[in-house]
Structure formats: structure tokens, C-alpha cells
Design a protein around this motif. Sequence first.
Motif: not given
Length: 397
Positions: A202, A205, A243
Motif C-alpha cells: 500500500y 498511497r 489506507t
Amino acid sequence: MSLVTDSGELAALCQTFAKYPYVTVDTEFLRETTFWPKVCVIQLACEEQAVAIDALAEGLDLTPFFELMANPAVVKVFHAARQDLEIVWHLAKMIPAPLFDTQVAAMVCGYGDQIAYGELVQSLCKVTIDKSSRFTDWSRRPLTDAQIDYAIADVTHLREIYKALRQRMERTGRLHWLSDEMASLCSQDTYEQRPDRAWERYAHRARKPRDLAVLIELAGWREHEAQTRDVPRSRVLKDDILTEVALAAPRTAETLGDLRAFPRGMERSRAGAEILAAIERGLARDPKTLPKLERERRSGNGGATVELLKVLLRQVAEKQGVAAKMIATTDELELLAADDNADIPALKGWRRELFGAKAVQLKHGRLALTVENNRVVTLEWHDAQDEAENADEAAAE
């Protein structure tokens, strides 16, 4: 139909299979409600025999199977091996070797990126697989005859696929091309689910160091929670919510609960308190200790170079009959566009001979791309110069 449910029978079977140069292997498992895959059936085949092993049979000792998987004299043949290998790693903390993945081998032989097993069977064995048992519940007992026949057919066809692909690669001198991919599949790092590295998928992000710091702590907490409870990550917290929380970094239960996607009431639970604690740990981290954020993809001239390299990659892949993904990825092309000596597979070994050296030439104007008969072809600089000189001479005459 042959179903093994007895430890003694399995031990004798594995002793027999160990006498052959290779075995084909497949598994049927469930993972919808668990973090770790739950193996239900294991299929094995050698030249003379094919069986299904009931991995859920009461009292069945799988040790002989793991010993066969570790036998260095027997090649273990899988198709799209990663999930099967993860199962073996989780149960026995070992990885089958030596290894041959027919999906990767098919990429080397020009069957495209990640060809499905059924397509390969159709192409090489001229057989259409009956998929009626594919999505059945493999944990229910007793297994039906149709399920067992379906499971065994997978490793039966895999024998013919393995022999065909191996012969083709030996004939073309490409067998060693598999080494890098097999090394990755055989690495323990591929299967260890480490909470401290859960953030990596992730990382794109994160916009700034603070985002990354909180994301590292939150993703690590979720990974540990999912493993401990043996539930899918999404059962703990979905990716998009993870996120969103990391980027917002709320510091109270009220502000956490105010996030639009956050599950109602969870902010007042034990998990909510642990999420807030993870956020505080992230905010307290020294930015100097954080991994560097990935640079944004290059634009302008760098972007144009990458696009040219993509065209060259497709041309080389088509000409050589190998999947482009085996030669280089888009990320590698971006690194190559910025650095002639980038530490990437595309600039090493057979990939350099096939593509990397040409890519560097293209960057520096020593290689041209042109179109002939609706196909992209390469033109070396001296050839282009000679053609221009010949054209000038012809015009002068």
C-alpha cells in the motif's frame, strides 16, 4: 479413481514416487474464511500412477509427502505454483525443490503472460477439462467420485505439459531462463507473511512521511491480528478503510468513528483502541528512520523513453516467442530509462542479450524503431546511416 486416506499407504506411495525423476503436484484448498490456506486434497502423479490424497482424513500423517517434496533427486512440477508452495511452507516450513512451474515455462515458450491451466491443456494435450467440480466445497466429506476424478486429472495432464515444455526449452536452449523465476518461488521470503512488511503493498498511497509512518503501524497491526485470528485481512479491516485511516490519522475514538467508511461501533471496541494506539506509534516515529517513498513515475522525456522501451520490448518478445513480462516489467523499464546501469534483471544474463543491450542502444540513438509490413522492426544506427548514404548516391545518379 484412487484416494489415499491411510498413513501407511501414503508412506509406501511416496517411496514409490521417489524412484521417478519427476512428480506432478497440485492441491485443492479453501481460503475464503481463513488467513492461512486450508489444504483439503493433494494430488500426485508420476509416469505410471496418479492419486489424490485426502489431507483431511483423520489421523493421516503427511510427513512422507513433505519428505518427497524435499527429495533433491525428484523434480516437483506445479502449474502456477505459488499458492501450492505457500501451503507446504505453512504446514512444514519447507519449500519443494527442485521445482518446475509450467506456467512460467509456458511464458518462456511464448504462451503469453500467466496462461491458465485449462488453456495449456487444450493447447498441448488437445483435451477440454471438465470444470464442473472446480468450485465445489473440497472440505466436505465424503468426496464424490467426480471430485476425485477432477483432482487427479489435473496432475495427469500436467505430466504431458511438463514433458512438452521441457523438451521445447531444451531444444531452444532456454531451460536456464527459468532459474531466476524458480529462485524467487523457492525463496522463504516469498511466503513469510511478516507484519513489519505488510505496508509495502500500500506504499503507493502514502503522500508524505507521516502517512507512511502511520500506514506501517496500521498495516502491521492488521497483519498480526489476521494471522492470530486466522481470518482474511478484510475481516479485520478492508484495504480501502486501512489506507483511509492511515491518511486521516484520527487520534480519538470520536474522530475515528466519524470516518465515512469505518465500521460503525468499531471505534469503541478493543480493535478500535488498538488502531488508535497504532496511529500514535506511527505519529511518534522519527521520519529519518522511515523507508524512502517511491518517486513519482517520471514524465516528460523520461516518460517518452519508457514508451519507446515498451515498443522495443513488445517487438523483441514477439520476435523471440517469449512473454514480455518474463523479460522486463514496467517498473524495470522506468529504472532503465533513468540509468543505463540499473540493477535490474533486464540488464543481466539472457535478458540483456535479448533486450537490455538493445534498450541501451535505443536510449542513445544507436538503434531505431521503424515499421515494415505493419510490424515494428529494429534498425541499427549504422544500417540507417548506410541506407541514407545509398539513397543520396541513388539520387545523385
